[in-house]
Design a protein around this motif. Structure first.
Motif, PDB file in Angstrom:
ATOM      1  N   GLN A  73      77.832 -24.456  56.451  1.00  0.00           N
ATOM      2  CA  GLN A  73      77.549 -23.160  57.060  1.00  0.00           C
ATOM      3  C   GLN A  73      76.509 -23.294  58.180  1.00  0.00           C
ATOM      4  O   GLN A  73      76.696 -22.816  59.291  1.00  0.00           O
ATOM      5  N   LEU A  94      73.086 -15.059  50.418  1.00  0.00           N
ATOM      6  CA  LEU A  94      74.369 -15.086  51.120  1.00  0.00           C
ATOM      7  C   LEU A  94      74.360 -14.082  52.272  1.00  0.00           C
ATOM      8  O   LEU A  94      74.838 -14.364  53.371  1.00  0.00           O
ATOM      9  N   TRP A  95      73.786 -12.912  52.002  1.00  0.00           N
ATOM     10  CA  TRP A  95      73.664 -11.894  53.054  1.00  0.00           C
ATOM     11  C   TRP A  95      72.814 -12.436  54.208  1.00  0.00           C
ATOM     12  O   TRP A  95      73.144 -12.252  55.388  1.00  0.00           O
ATOM     13  N   MET A 119      75.463  -1.739  53.473  1.00  0.00           N
ATOM     14  CA  MET A 119      76.066  -2.960  53.993  1.00  0.00           C
ATOM     15  C   MET A 119      76.251  -3.996  52.884  1.00  0.00           C
ATOM     16  O   MET A 119      77.335  -4.553  52.707  1.00  0.00           O
ATOM     17  N   ILE A 120      75.177  -4.201  52.108  1.00  0.00           N
ATOM     18  CA  ILE A 120      75.258  -5.213  51.047  1.00  0.00           C
ATOM     19  C   ILE A 120      76.244  -4.772  49.964  1.00  0.00           C
ATOM     20  O   ILE A 120      77.134  -5.527  49.572  1.00  0.00           O
ATOM     21  N   ILE A 170      72.466 -15.548  55.105  1.00  0.00           N
ATOM     22  CA  ILE A 170      73.214 -16.569  55.842  1.00  0.00           C
ATOM     23  C   ILE A 170      74.256 -15.921  56.760  1.00  0.00           C
ATOM     24  O   ILE A 170      74.386 -16.283  57.923  1.00  0.00           O
ATOM     25  N   LEU A 171      74.979 -14.942  56.219  1.00  0.00           N
ATOM     26  CA  LEU A 171      76.119 -14.399  56.949  1.00  0.00           C
ATOM     27  C   LEU A 171      75.730 -13.318  57.955  1.00  0.00           C
ATOM     28  O   LEU A 171      76.399 -13.136  58.959  1.00  0.00           O
ATOM     29  N   VAL A 172      74.648 -12.570  57.676  1.00  0.00           N
ATOM     30  CA  VAL A 172      74.304 -11.436  58.534  1.00  0.00           C
ATOM     31  C   VAL A 172      72.970 -11.627  59.264  1.00  0.00           C
ATOM     32  O   VAL A 172      72.907 -11.543  60.490  1.00  0.00           O
ATOM     33  N   GLN A 177      76.930 -22.942  62.338  1.00  0.00           N
ATOM     34  CA  GLN A 177      76.218 -21.893  63.077  1.00  0.00           C
ATOM     35  C   GLN A 177      75.223 -22.469  64.091  1.00  0.00           C
ATOM     36  O   GLN A 177      74.596 -21.711  64.826  1.00  0.00           O
ATOM     37  N   VAL A 211      77.961 -16.521  40.386  1.00  0.00           N
ATOM     38  CA  VAL A 211      77.653 -16.174  41.778  1.00  0.00           C
ATOM     39  C   VAL A 211      77.068 -17.385  42.494  1.00  0.00           C
ATOM     40  O   VAL A 211      77.467 -17.734  43.603  1.00  0.00           O
ATOM     41  N   ALA A 220      79.589 -10.985  41.431  1.00  0.00           N
ATOM     42  CA  ALA A 220      78.513 -10.213  42.066  1.00  0.00           C
ATOM     43  C   ALA A 220      78.822  -8.721  41.978  1.00  0.00           C
ATOM     44  O   ALA A 220      77.943  -7.899  41.684  1.00  0.00           O
ATOM     45  N   VAL A 226      72.710 -13.183  46.076  1.00  0.00           N
ATOM     46  CA  VAL A 226      73.464 -12.310  46.967  1.00  0.00           C
ATOM     47  C   VAL A 226      72.659 -12.041  48.238  1.00  0.00           C
ATOM     48  O   VAL A 226      73.203 -12.043  49.342  1.00  0.00           O
ATOM     49  N   TYR A 227      71.347 -11.859  48.079  1.00  0.00           N
ATOM     50  CA  TYR A 227      70.494 -11.716  49.256  1.00  0.00           C
ATOM     51  C   TYR A 227      70.577 -12.956  50.132  1.00  0.00           C
ATOM     52  O   TYR A 227      70.581 -12.875  51.357  1.00  0.00           O
TER      53      TYR A 227
END
Lengths: 376, 293, 330
Positions: A236, C138-139, B46-47, C141-143, A240, B251, B270, C135-136
């Motif tokens: 990843q 991943l968020w 968004m999340i 990384i992606l956003v 990027q 996850v 998740a 999850v934070y």
């Protein structure tokens, strides 16, 4: 108020006492653990079902997971629960008796073995690693030619731009951009780092002297250097970050290509540039067969031979010779024998999904001999 | 609550201009506040939206009815495992936390209370990875628990305990002192006063604390990785030597794997975590309303 | 009656023991950390805290490194200054962003948003607190990382002429600013919900009095409400800071993972908690156990930093004018 403070004094005293007891128990490590493991394992046998636990390498984890449902059909009374925790934890767990099978991308070092005698390092399959890059303006069909020595200089910060003469000399006729190089490494401890840094050590004298190898190393202080967690994170991050170069486990090859990263042809010991394919990995493995000792702890990096791909390794199961009881020992033995068999766990159907290769026919007997040492 | 009209007649021109400026300032700040609120809500949506969109396609009956198999499969083992882990840890931290909060709020003298409160705050500042590491070296390895429900539940309990202690104490403190004195005056023991008179009005606050603890426990990965291990099977309910599956493992680990099917499972896990959280929120809110009414 | 009084006593003792729980656990952790980290201090000396190079050494080498009578893997040296700087800077950025956002959000929720709407919005914000940190990550990384790399970063770089630290260059979205932003979002729900609860406890009377005197709504808040909740607000901020200091997984995923001192706002960094998580597995391969001792000392240092900030915050509150006593709720 008075009674209250008395109560709290009791509480504080109890706190001190128990904290000491806690510390004391920290001091004497494994013996009690394996004793407890004995007791519990015995209970299981009485119940008829056998539970086997595997922890360790996250690279081996997907393969182990895919073995579970298949092995259920072979031995329905054996319940296997693999977990990807990292190779270090896997070795520790197998040595302390917390689990029956550890998994590791790296073989145990002499010091570890000395403090945990009777632990076997059993290769289950062969894996490889490729070097990937994100060079702006390069055609997808092009595979850059790179040598270990040049890659090491990039990671050491001695080669700073993609159009440096050392890189250009290896890639005549390719227009390389004047773009800064961003070396990307694994931030978490990893078998991938172990393999990559061995390749660097074998091909660059400065690296061999200053950085050396291990599952995590002191990365050269290059201002542009980056770290990421897991192969997924590396792919990843590299995709990027224009100008990046990274090492990635072979299981992630499709992902990395899909994300737009390029795959390098690496120079092997014979001077030829090769991609990691089934043929070149097999060729390298075959060259290392006669070097593989009885305990099978050996680096397969930078194998000789014109066809050999330079970064391959054995994926190890770490197992204690002495299991808690005969029934558990038999179950572990049967599982591992099945795992390395070409009709069992080494079947193409399992191997192809993660791009692993089965053990060479002449290595399998060495693993079998080790597996047969497992006793109850 | 709204801005009331100032006395205009008493103000000269200069002051009027000043008021205009102050009003502008006030409006500007409210507008900024509005933007911040919108930004925070935007991030929440968004999340949540991303998790819903990514996780929903993987959500089928099989998710609830089958175990994790190979690189994908269902999540029954992880769902049940999560519930068992949370339940076990809340039994420990809930008991200790509510009782401890009572002691600090009612029985302890100010000095003792401040020492205990300080310890609680320190504990809430201990990074979860350290708790996981201790759980591993002490319980899993030294005490021979192995990867087990007990080791994981204790680690989670340690992590969530401070939140329950703190909320219990705070809620009890909000109950007027006169209730307590009244109870004692009626001849009730301290314990009876606490149980019968003080605890009822404090209950919604205590429940909120437990909910907070559960939310935190649900989202944790690091301490469980080293204590619960992972299991492809439903929880055995054995306390020792039997690893437990949980959703955050899926996850974390499955999002790191090179297969699309694994990623789907991670997203679905998740989504389930967040749905579980939502259900908990709603249940506790209903409980609170009932208790208040 | 007799039974009930005995039970009452027993109950009280039970609450006392339970209240000792957190203290006991903290003591166990600190004592074990201290004893387990002594070999690392003996090996490395005080340069542990000032050194800038973290190297667990080569456990596969045939020789060992020996310092201060302690053995370690060959070439091992442990300096944690970059991790300390990484931890403090990411958490500070998070606080600078989170405090105004959280406080203003809480204010508008309490004073302007209709109650029925607030009942929907507040739980949504609280839900943010329960989202798994992975999850934070991943968020992030992606956003967040692409946003910092392509939008926020280039915009901030214009300010670089005034504040050189903002000048860049931006190499990637992974680093100090991204980690700080992700951490900010993680602590906003904690500070917002606590501040909201505190504001609800501010009595109506003085606020109305303030408005009657001609104060604007914001002045009323500034001079009455905020001073009223000052102590509680401070507690909430310290709570949030604690979470930011100790957060592991999310930061690990977006911080860029370089063990260098940050050169600018976009530099890759490593925090103490994420260094522990990243290196724990490899440390177990070190048969001299020195790497584990060093990680333990790192953990102890992190705990001490958390403690010191906590105590310093309390001291500030204590030295400041004593405000009305409104406690933190969560």
């Amino acid at each position: 108020m008075n009674k209250a403070s008395k109560g709290s004094m009791v509480a504080i005293a109890a706190a001190l006492l128990v904290s000491y007891a806690g510390y004391a128990s920290l001091q004497n490590h494994s013996p009690s653990a394996s004793a407890a493991a004995h007791r519990v394992a015995k209970k299981h046998v009485a119940a008829g079902a056998i539970h086997l636990q595997e922890t360790g390498s996250t690279l081996l984890f997907p393969l182990f997971q895919s073995w579970v449902p298949a092995y259920k059909k072979v031995a329905s009374n054996v319940f296997i629960t693999p977990a990807g925790t990292g190779s270090g934890v896997g070795i520790q767990d197998a040595s302390s008796g917390a689990v029956q099978i550890g998994a590791s991308d790296a073989f145990m070092n002499n010091g570890q073995l000395a403090s945990a005698p009777g632990i076997l390092n059993i290769p289950l399959a062969i894996s490889a690693q490729q070097i990937m890059y994100n060079v702006p303006g390069l055609k997808k069909s092009v595979h850059l030619h790179l040598t270990g020595n040049v890659i090491a200089q990039m990671f050491l910060g001695n080669i700073k731009y993609w159009n440096a003469p050392q890189i250009q000399a290896l890639n005549k006729g390719i227009r390389l951009p004047h773009h800064a190089i961003v070396p990307v490494h694994r931030q978490d401890g990893s078998g991938d780092t172990f393999l990559f840094t061995q390749f660097m050590t074998d091909t660059n004298a400065k690296w061999a002297k200053n950085v050396q190898f291990g599952t995590s190393v002191n990365w050269p202080q290059v201002t542009s250097a980056l770290g990421a967690v897991g192969n997924n994170g590396v792919v990843q991050l590299a995709s990027q970050t224009p100008g990046s170069i990274a090492y990635v486990g072979i299981s992630w090859l499709n992902n990395a290509l899909h994300q737009g990263l390029g795959e390098a042809e690496l120079q092997n010991k014979a001077g030829k540039f090769v991609l990691p394919t089934a043929a070149t990995i097999k060729a390298a493995a075959n060259m290392m067969i006669r070097h593989t000792p009885k305990d099978e702890r050996i680096s397969l990096i930078y194998a000789p031979g014109a066809q050999s791909y330079p970064i391959i390794n054995y994926e190890y199961a770490i197992v204690n010779k002495k299991q808690a009881n005969p029934a558990t020992a038999t179950a572990v033995k049967n599982l591992l024998l099945w795992a390395i068999s070409v009709k069992g766990g080494n079947k193409p159907m399992f191997m192809n999904k993660v791009h692993f290769l089965p053990l060479p026919a002449s290595i399998a007997p060495l693993s079998r001999a080790q597996i047969n040492q497992i006793k109850g | 609550m709204n801005v009331s009209q100032p006395h205009r007649t008493l103000l000269d021109h200069n002051a009027k201009a000043k008021i205009g400026k102050r009003r502008m300032q006030s409006y500007t700040l409210w507008i900024v506040s509005g933007i911040f609120l919108a930004a925070v809500l935007g991030i929440v949506l968004m999340i949540l939206g991303a998790v819903a969109v990514l996780g929903f396609p993987g959500l089928t009956a099989a998710t609830f009815l089958t175990d994790t198999q190979g690189i994908a499969g269902g999540l029954q083992n992880a769902i049940l495992g999560t519930l068992v882990l949370i339940l076990a840890s809340i039994i420990i931290s809930g008991t200790l936390g509510v009782l401890g909060g009572m002691y600090i709020a009612i029985f302890a003298g100010p000095k003792v209370a401040s020492v205990l409160r300080f310890a609680t705050e320190v504990l809430s500042g201990v990074p979860s990875i350290i708790i996981g590491y201790f759980g591993y070296t002490m319980m899993v390895v030294s005490w021979g628990f192995g990867y087990s429900l007990l080791a994981a539940a204790i680690s989670l309990a340690v992590l969530t305990l401070p939140y329950i202690v703190r909320t219990t104490e705070a809620s009890l403190r909000q109950v007027p002192k006169s209730y307590y004195e009244g109870g004692l005056a009626l001849g009730l023991t301290q314990e009876a006063t606490l149980r019968k008179i003080m605890f009822r009005p404090a209950l919604p606050g205590v429940l909120t604390g437990i909910l907070l603890a559960i939310s935190i426990g649900l989202g944790e990965t690091a301490p469980l990785l080293f204590t619960a291990g992972w299991s492809n099977f439903n929880p055995s309910l054995q306390l020792l030597h039997s690893p437990v599956a949980y959703l955050t493992y899926v996850v974390w680990t499955y999002s790191q794997e090179p297969f699309a099917a694994s990623h789907q499972l991670a997203y679905t896990a998740a989504l389930l975590l967040i749905l579980l959280l939502l259900v908990l929120h709603i249940v506790v809110r209903l409980l609170q309303r009932k208790k208040v009414a | 009656m007799k039974f009930s009084s005995a039970f009452s006593k027993l109950f009280k003792v039970a609450t006392g023991i339970a209240a000792g729980g957190p203290l006991l656990i903290v003591l166990v952790i600190i004592i074990a950390l201290v004893i387990d980290s002594i070999p690392a201090l003996r090996y490395q000396g005080w340069s542990f805290f000032t050194g800038t190079s973290w190297n667990m050494g080569n456990a596969y080498a045939s020789t060992l490194s020996i310092h201060g009578g302690e053995k370690a893997a060959f070439g091992a040296s442990f300096g944690i200054l970059p991790f300390i700087v990484g931890t403090l800077s990411t958490s500070l950025i998070a606080l600078v962003i989170a405090i105004p956002v959280a406080v203003l959000t809480a204010l508008i929720l309490v004073y302007k948003v209709p109650k029925s709407l607030g009942k929907v919005i507040s739980p949504m914000i609280e839900l943010l607190a329960g989202i798994p940190s992975v999850v934070y990550g991943l968020w992030g990384i992606l956003v967040v990382a692409p946003f910092v790399q392509h939008v926020l970063g280039p915009w901030l770089m214009h300010l670089g002429t005034i504040i050189p630290f903002l000048a860049g260059p931006i190499q990637t979205g992974y680093g100090l600013l991204t980690a700080g932003l992700v951490l900010a979002v993680m602590i906003i729900p904690i500070v917002t919900s606590t501040t909201r609860d505190l504001l609800m406890q501010v009595p109506q009377l003085p606020m109305e009095g303030a408005y009657a005197l001609g104060l604007t709504s914001f002045e009323g808040i500034r001079f009455i409400a905020l001073p009223w909740i000052r102590r509680g607000l401070f507690g909430a901020v310290v709570l949030g800071w604690g979470r930011a200091l100790g957060e592991t997984m999310a930061v690990l995923m977006v911080s860029g993972g370089a063990a260098n001192m940050p050169a600018n706002l976009y530099s890759a960094v490593t925090t103490m908690a994420s260094a522990i998580a990243a290196d724990l597995d490899s440390a177990m391969n070190d048969y001299t156990h020195m790497s584990v001792h060093a990680l333990t000392l790192l953990a102890l240092t992190l705990l001490v930093i958390t403690l010191v900030t906590n105590v310093a915050a309390r001291l500030l509150v204590y030295l400041g004018r004593r405000g009305p006593d409104v406690e933190v709720q969560a």
